[in-house]
Design a protein around this motif. Structure first.
Motif, short mmCIF file in Angstrom:
data_model
loop_
_atom_site.label_atom_id
_atom_site.label_comp_id
_atom_site.label_asym_id
_atom_site.label_seq_id
_atom_site.Cartn_x
_atom_site.Cartn_y
_atom_site.Cartn_z
N THR A 7 -5.57 -8.40 1.63
CA THR A 7 -4.88 -7.95 0.63
C THR A 7 -3.97 -6.95 1.39
OG1 THR A 7 -7.10 -7.60 -0.13
CG2 THR A 7 -5.12 -6.38 -1.20
N PHE A 8 -2.26 -7.57 1.08
CA PHE A 8 -1.89 -6.66 1.26
C PHE A 8 -0.90 -5.58 0.18
CE2 PHE A 8 3.51 -6.35 -0.08
CZ PHE A 8 3.92 -6.31 1.20
N TYR A 9 -0.58 -4.39 1.21
CA TYR A 9 -0.32 -3.02 0.54
C TYR A 9 1.46 -2.45 0.89
CZ TYR A 9 -4.79 -3.06 -1.15
OH TYR A 9 -6.24 -3.32 -1.43
N ARG A 10 2.41 -2.55 0.50
CA ARG A 10 3.19 -2.43 0.72
C ARG A 10 2.87 -0.45 1.09
NH1 ARG A 10 8.49 -3.32 -3.26
NH2 ARG A 10 8.91 -2.46 -1.58
N ALA A 11 1.98 0.30 0.37
CA ALA A 11 2.40 2.02 1.09
C ALA A 11 0.66 2.36 1.30
CB ALA A 11 2.59 2.67 -0.60
N ALA A 12 0.82 3.41 1.78
CA ALA A 12 -0.48 3.49 2.11
C ALA A 12 -1.41 3.74 1.75
CB ALA A 12 -0.42 5.10 3.31
N ASN A 13 -0.52 4.76 0.58
CA ASN A 13 -2.17 4.79 -1.07
C ASN A 13 -0.94 4.60 -1.92
OD1 ASN A 13 -1.35 7.99 -1.85
ND2 ASN A 13 -1.68 8.79 0.07
N PRO A 14 -1.49 4.96 -3.37
CA PRO A 14 -0.87 4.39 -4.40
C PRO A 14 -0.02 5.47 -4.63
CG PRO A 14 -3.05 3.72 -5.12
CD PRO A 14 -2.55 4.48 -3.71
N GLU A 15 -0.18 6.97 -4.32
CA GLU A 15 0.53 8.60 -4.53
C GLU A 15 1.98 7.96 -3.35
OE1 GLU A 15 -2.83 8.74 -3.79
OE2 GLU A 15 -2.85 8.09 -6.28
N SER A 16 1.83 7.71 -2.46
CA SER A 16 2.64 7.39 -1.37
C SER A 16 3.66 6.02 -1.44
CB SER A 16 2.51 7.02 0.20
OG SER A 16 0.82 8.20 0.30
N PRO A 17 5.21 6.50 -1.19
CA PRO A 17 5.86 5.40 -0.91
C PRO A 17 6.02 4.37 0.04
CG PRO A 17 6.96 7.73 0.42
CD PRO A 17 5.96 8.38 -0.23
N ASN A 18 7.10 4.09 -0.75
CA ASN A 18 6.79 2.30 -0.23
C ASN A 18 7.10 1.97 1.99
OD1 ASN A 18 5.64 0.52 -2.94
ND2 ASN A 18 7.68 0.45 -2.44
N PHE A 19 6.28 1.61 2.40
CA PHE A 19 7.27 1.87 4.12
C PHE A 19 8.44 1.40 4.16
CE2 PHE A 19 1.85 0.94 4.46
CZ PHE A 19 1.99 2.46 5.11
N VAL A 20 8.38 0.48 3.49
CA VAL A 20 10.21 -0.42 3.11
C VAL A 20 10.24 -0.79 2.17
CG1 VAL A 20 10.52 -0.66 5.91
CG2 VAL A 20 9.07 -2.46 3.97
N ASN A 21 12.17 -0.37 2.12
CA ASN A 21 11.97 -1.55 0.72
C ASN A 21 13.87 -2.10 1.15
OD1 ASN A 21 10.79 0.15 -1.73
ND2 ASN A 21 11.86 2.13 -0.64
N VAL A 22 13.86 -3.47 0.02
CA VAL A 22 15.19 -4.09 0.92
C VAL A 22 16.05 -2.97 0.83
CG1 VAL A 22 16.82 -5.72 -0.79
CG2 VAL A 22 13.59 -5.70 -1.51
N GLY A 23 16.81 -3.77 1.33
CA GLY A 23 18.29 -2.80 2.08
C GLY A 23 17.87 -1.65 3.57
N ASP A 24 16.77 -1.82 3.26
CA ASP A 24 16.05 -0.23 4.23
C ASP A 24 16.83 -1.39 5.78
OD1 ASP A 24 15.26 1.21 2.83
OD2 ASP A 24 13.10 1.19 3.45
N ILE A 25 16.82 -0.61 7.14
CA ILE A 25 17.22 -1.67 7.83
C ILE A 25 15.59 -0.66 9.03
CG2 ILE A 25 18.11 -0.82 10.43
CD1 ILE A 25 20.61 0.31 8.23
N VAL A 26 15.55 -1.73 10.26
CA VAL A 26 13.80 -1.42 10.34
C VAL A 26 14.02 -2.11 11.88
CG1 VAL A 26 12.50 -1.91 8.26
CG2 VAL A 26 13.06 -3.77 9.32
N LEU A 56 8.53 -10.92 0.48
CA LEU A 56 7.77 -11.80 -0.92
C LEU A 56 6.58 -11.63 -1.04
CD1 LEU A 56 9.31 -13.52 2.48
CD2 LEU A 56 10.12 -13.66 0.24
N VAL A 57 5.84 -10.71 -0.99
CA VAL A 57 4.65 -10.41 -1.56
C VAL A 57 4.42 -9.15 -2.89
CG1 VAL A 57 2.82 -10.06 -1.08
CG2 VAL A 57 3.66 -11.89 0.78
N GLU A 58 3.94 -9.28 -3.48
CA GLU A 58 3.70 -7.98 -4.22
C GLU A 58 2.43 -7.21 -3.90
OE1 GLU A 58 5.80 -6.69 -6.92
OE2 GLU A 58 6.96 -8.41 -6.90
N SER A 59 2.89 -5.96 -4.32
CA SER A 59 1.22 -5.05 -3.89
C SER A 59 0.15 -5.57 -4.20
CB SER A 59 2.36 -3.64 -3.78
OG SER A 59 1.18 -2.19 -2.65
N GLY A 60 -1.23 -5.32 -3.60
CA GLY A 60 -2.25 -5.75 -4.37
C GLY A 60 -2.25 -7.16 -4.32
N GLN A 61 -0.98 -7.92 -3.57
CA GLN A 61 -1.82 -9.65 -3.70
C GLN A 61 -2.70 -9.90 -2.28
OE1 GLN A 61 1.80 -11.48 -4.32
NE2 GLN A 61 1.33 -11.96 -6.00
#
Length: 75
Positions: A7-26, A56-61
């Motif tokens: 299962t894909f998650y964009r953040a460590a937990n629901p209260e945390s900010p996403n690890f990355v967003n569109v436009g971020d430099i990694v 390409l994937v939504e959090s929780g998918q």
């Protein structure tokens, strides 16, 4: 690409900010997301340096092995 099924998650937990967003430099080794597999949270890290163009994937998918998760423009 996803290295595992889970299962894909964009953040460590629901209260945390996403690890990355569109436009971020990694950078190589930077955490992009978490994939939960069998109750284990696996941090997925960037394999290349660049700019996140699309997520390409939504959090929780659920994701499959080898599925593309992000589009990153190298540079």
């Amino acid at each position: 690409k996803s290295p595992m099924v889970g299962t894909f998650y964009r953040a460590a937990n629901p209260e945390s900010p996403n690890f990355v967003n569109v436009g971020d430099i990694v950078t190589v080794g930077q955490t992009l997301c978490i994939i939960e597999a069998m109750k284990i949270m696996n941090e997925i890290q960037a394999e290349t340096k660049g700019t996140v163009v699309e997520i390409l994937v939504e959090s929780g998918q659920p994701v499959e092995y080898g599925q593309r998760l992000f589009k990153i423009k190298q540079g």
